[in-house]
Each structure stands twice: as C-alpha cells, then as structure tokens.
Design an enzyme around this catalytic site. Structure first.
Site, PDB file in Angstrom:
ATOM      1  CG  ASP A  59     -29.672  51.276 -47.664  1.00 37.93           C
ATOM      2  OD1 ASP A  59     -29.042  52.323 -47.913  1.00 37.93           O
ATOM      3  OD2 ASP A  59     -29.568  50.236 -48.352  1.00 37.93           O
ATOM      4  CE  LYS A 109     -25.498  53.372 -55.391  1.00 37.02           C
ATOM      5  NZ  LYS A 109     -26.147  52.567 -54.399  1.00 37.02           N
ATOM      6  CD1 TRP A 151     -30.960  49.205 -53.907  1.00 39.68           C
ATOM      7  CD2 TRP A 151     -29.346  47.819 -53.220  1.00 39.68           C
ATOM      8  NE1 TRP A 151     -29.949  49.214 -54.849  1.00 39.68           N
ATOM      9  CE2 TRP A 151     -28.953  48.369 -54.459  1.00 39.68           C
ATOM     10  CE3 TRP A 151     -28.489  46.906 -52.603  1.00 39.68           C
ATOM     11  CZ2 TRP A 151     -27.749  48.043 -55.089  1.00 39.68           C
ATOM     12  CZ3 TRP A 151     -27.290  46.578 -53.224  1.00 39.68           C
ATOM     13  CH2 TRP A 151     -26.926  47.146 -54.447  1.00 39.68           C
TER      14      TRP A 151
END
Ligand SMILES: *Cc1c(COP(=O)(O)O)cnc(C)c1O
Length: 375
Positions: free
Chosen positions: A187, A211, A103
C-alpha cells in the site's frame, strides 16, 4: 496568493493542473464536451486514458509484465479486493501482514475475512531501535525479523503510514528471506509518485490517487501479470483483476474525470523532470523541515530517524495547551490543515509533490515566529 495546503488527503494539486482543467472544463480539446460528459469508449476519452497509462508507465518505468489498473473504491476497497484476487493463488489460502500503523492494521483486519491471515511482524509496541527507545508505531519491523510462511499467497505492508509518518523503502528480496514465491503487496497510497519504485521487488502496488496522484475516486493498482487469474468465486466481477485488466480498466465505467486529472498530474510530473527530479525536490523539502524540527525546542518528531516519512511529517508541541492557538494562527497565516490525526495528536504537515519548497519555508518561518512568541 493561494494558501499552502498541508492536508493529508485529499490534498494539494499542482496549480497548473487545476488551471488547465478549468480552461478545459466546458470544452475538452475542441470536442465540444467536458471530459465529464464524454463516453468512456469514445475516441476523446480513449486518448486521455491511453496517454495517462503510458505517461504513468514511463514515469515509474513500469515493466511490461505488470498491468496498470485504474479502479474505484480507494485503498480501503483494495484491502478486500487484494485477498479476493490473490489469496487463492495457493491452496492454503494464506497471507501474511506486517503491521506498522493505522493503515496496515486496517488492511490486515479486512483481509482476515477472506483467508488464513497472520501477522508477520508488528511495530505496535515500544522497542529499542538503533540504540534508542521508540514508541509503538514510530519504527518499522526489520525484514530479517518477519515471520513469513512459505505457503502464503503474498505478504502485505504499507510503505508509507500516512498517520504515523513512517516510511519504509528498504523492500526486501523475498528469495533472500527464504520465501521466493511470496510476492510483496504494497500500500503506497501516500507516497506514490514521490520516489522511484524497484519493480523487481514488487508483486502488486496500490495507491488511492487523492494523496499524491490526483483527485479522490481512482485507485491505481500495478500488478505483476502472473498474479492475475486467481480470484475467489465470491470476488465481485467488477473487482476481479482478470476482468479489469482484460478490459483495460473499462469492465464497467471507470472514474473518467478522476483519471483525466490524474493524467494531467502525470504530464505535470514529466514537465518537472520526472520522478528523479521530484524525488530530489522531496528530499530537500523533508530535510529542511526535519532539520528545523530537530533544532527547535517547542517542536518534536517522534519517528525513528531511518524511517521518517518524506511525505507526512507529524510533530508535537512541547506544550500541548498551545495546539489550538497554533492551528488558529497557522490558518490565519495561510497554512492550512496542519492538525494531526487524532490517534497521534499534535500536528502533521503533509508535504506531497505539489507542495513546493517555498511552502516549507513559509511553514518554518511561521513556526519560528510562533516559538518566539509562545515558547
Ligand atoms: C488514505 C489512505 C488509505 C485509504 O484510502 P481511501 O481512499 O480512503 O480508501 C489507505 N492507505 C493509506 C496508506 C492511505 O494513506
């Protein structure tokens, strides 16, 4: 009984939240409307929105000098929206990125379209960490080694690499690293709301909801207010933090239903005892699973112990030819979505807030049984 869902995202939600949403589906609170059917500017949705924001602020103890934005486009869009909004806060238009897995690599790549972007540190190669050899992307670069440019507009990292299962929580004081005016941009998509946040270390923190915080479709951005107001001229108006913050996330129609469900999750969290209580539960869950993995001969987790994720637990089978059988049998046993990401292989158990310890015990007892039969 519902099966246990170990999906990395979109992922399991509290059953109580789903049941409340079902009960309110056609008539929210006597309004005669589904939440989906209401004006986002009407009094009903304004109540839902205001409570969601206040509950989130209360849960995470978000200081008043931070704005909470509910945006769209996911963390992926935010990877562009962040440089578009922040890189212009200094004339050099620079930003530094720490790479620690899939990511953060994606965030870095997207940012390179918008300014002078450098890699401050990377765990993309094997290294010796705490005396042990670690493979690429299974450890986190020590902040003392980060190459930070003092004229950078911000420094970005991913605090929980969902795919690699690497969680970094020792967020540095940038003043101590010689860069007092390089705010941290984080993040936190896949561990948001799983633990407390020290906002004295944060410039901006963002998370796609799907999530741990709600359904797909809403992205939470919590940003220090002094960082707002530097958008590049090419920044789309709907993504300009000045516009979003100035209109209480209603510059255009927000994802109303996703905000409503996230709001129910926030209320559920408060009922569980808040972030401190859910964090303790998450510690117990992760410990049970890692302890089991470390003691088993058929399974192993590759991540450097100090940065093992409490939320995403990848593991490999010593005999990879058993992977397909493991997945078929686990699904039959009511344990869903254990397949690891293709870039890592093996399995991954995502054990977010809404998955209770009972689900971990079910997984472990299946794995013990599987090992006995196939190990
Ligand atoms: C899932 C995820 C993303 C991407 O989220 P989208 O909503 O698909 O854009 C980004 N970062 C992390 C850490 C994630 O877990």
């Amino acid at each position: 009984m519902r099966p246990w869902n170990f999906s990395a995202g979109p992922s399991t939600l509290p059953l109580a939240v789903l049941e409340q949403a079902a009960a309110e589906m056609t008539d929210w609170n006597g309004s005669g409307m589904s939440v989906m059917e209401m004006s986002h500017r009407g009094k009903h949705f304004m109540q839902i929105y205001t409570e969601a924001e206040a509950d989130l602020r209360e849960l995470l103890h978000v200081p008043e000098d931070f704005a909470i934005l509910f945006m769209q486009g996911g963390a992926t869009a935010e990877n562009a929206i962040i440089p578009l909004n922040l890189i212009g806060r200094k004339p050099a238009q620079k930003a530094d990125y720490v790479l620690s897995g899939s990511w953060s690599v994606k965030s870095h790549k997207e940012a390179t379209r918008y300014g002078d972007i450098a890699v401050a540190a990377s765990s993309g190669e094997s290294a010796t960490v705490d005396g042990a050899e670690q493979q690429a992307w299974t450890w986190f670069p020590d902040p003392a080694t980060w190459k930070i440019r003092a004229d950078a507009s911000y420094l970005h990292f991913c605090s929980n690499e969902t795919i690699g299962g690497v969680e970094f929580t020792d967020w540095p004081d940038m003043a101590e690293l010689g860069a007092p005016d390089v705010p941290l941009v984080i993040d936190a998509s896949s561990h948001f709301l799983s633990r407390s946040i020290d906002f004295s270390r944060v410039g901006l923190i963002y998370a796609g909801a799907q999530k741990n915080a709600g359904p797909a479709g809403v992205t939470v951005v919590i940003v220090r207010r002094d960082l707002i107001g530097h958008a590049l001229p090419i920044c789309p108006s709907a993504f300009d933090y000045t516009n979003v913050a100035g209109a209480d996330s209603m510059f255009n129609t927000p994802p109303t239903y996703a905000i409503y469900i996230a709001g129910l999750v926030f209320k559920w969290l408060k009922k569980q005892g808040g972030i401190a209580a859910i964090e303790q539960a998450n510690i117990a869950k992760a410990r049970a699973l890692y302890d089991y993995l470390d003691g088993a001969s058929l399974y192993s987790n590759q991540v450097q112990p100090a940065v093992r994720s409490r939320m995403n637990v990848p593991f490999l089978l010593a005999d990879e030819s058993l992977n397909a059988t493991f997945l078929a049998e686990s699904e039959q046993a009511g344990l869903l979505a254990l397949k690891g990401h293709k870039s890592v292989g093996g399995m991954r158990a995502s054990i977010y807030n809404a998955l209770p310890l009972e689900g971990i015990h079910a997984l472990i007892s299946f794995m013990q049984d599987f090992e006995q039969r196939h190990g």
